[in-house]
Write a protein that holds these residues in place. Structure first.
Motif, PDB file in Angstrom:
ATOM      1  N   ILE A  61      -5.372   6.870  -1.037  1.00  0.00           N
ATOM      2  CA  ILE A  61      -4.603   5.629  -1.142  1.00  0.00           C
ATOM      3  C   ILE A  61      -4.208   5.058   0.216  1.00  0.00           C
ATOM      4  N   GLY A  62      -4.596   5.741   1.285  1.00  0.00           N
ATOM      5  CA  GLY A  62      -4.268   5.247   2.624  1.00  0.00           C
ATOM      6  C   GLY A  62      -2.800   5.382   2.982  1.00  0.00           C
ATOM      7  N   ASP A  63      -2.187   6.442   2.519  1.00  0.00           N
ATOM      8  CA  ASP A  63      -0.770   6.691   2.806  1.00  0.00           C
ATOM      9  C   ASP A  63      -0.550   6.743   4.314  1.00  0.00           C
ATOM     10  N   PRO A  64       0.368   5.931   4.856  1.00  0.00           N
ATOM     11  CA  PRO A  64       0.597   5.943   6.300  1.00  0.00           C
ATOM     12  C   PRO A  64       1.079   7.288   6.831  1.00  0.00           C
ATOM     13  N   LEU A  65       1.800   8.049   6.018  1.00  0.00           N
ATOM     14  CA  LEU A  65       2.243   9.376   6.450  1.00  0.00           C
ATOM     15  C   LEU A  65       1.044  10.280   6.685  1.00  0.00           C
ATOM     16  N   CYS A  66       0.053  10.152   5.841  1.00  0.00           N
ATOM     17  CA  CYS A  66      -1.165  10.943   5.991  1.00  0.00           C
ATOM     18  C   CYS A  66      -1.843  10.637   7.315  1.00  0.00           C
ATOM     19  N   GLN A  67      -1.910   9.381   7.639  1.00  0.00           N
ATOM     20  CA  GLN A  67      -2.546   8.983   8.890  1.00  0.00           C
ATOM     21  C   GLN A  67      -1.795   9.543  10.095  1.00  0.00           C
ATOM     22  N   ILE A  68      -0.485   9.503  10.059  1.00  0.00           N
ATOM     23  CA  ILE A  68       0.340  10.032  11.154  1.00  0.00           C
ATOM     24  C   ILE A  68       0.170  11.536  11.270  1.00  0.00           C
TER      25      ILE A  68
END
Length: 85
Positions: A61-68
């Motif tokens: 889902i493109g979670d921003p926490l995942c990216q960080i």
């Protein structure tokens, strides 16, 4: 940005807390979520399975926490999300 993420299945609840420690509850025997099993070695495989499933969903889902956290936290476990594939 909220830092906790949760995955719930019929008998399990896993909470990813990147700063405060993860949580794992067996809902069939602990509906009140009073006994955190996350650090119990007997449940390490279940925790890893649920964490991988949650992480895969976060990536999907493109979670921003995942990216960080991909840049900071998961450098030690780069294949975590791939374990459920």
């Amino acid at each position: 940005l909220y830092s906790s993420r949760m995955l719930r299945e019929e008998n399990w609840k896993y909470v990813f807390n990147p700063v405060g420690g993860d949580e794992l509850y067996h809902l069939a025997t602990d509906a009140g979520e009073l006994c955190n099993l996350a650090e119990n070695p007997c449940y390490a495989a279940e925790k890893t399975r649920l964490k991988a499933r949650l992480w895969a969903k976060m990536e999907e889902i493109g979670d921003p926490l995942c990216q960080i956290w991909n840049r900071i936290f998961l450098l030690e476990e780069p294949t975590l999300a791939q374990r459920i594939a």
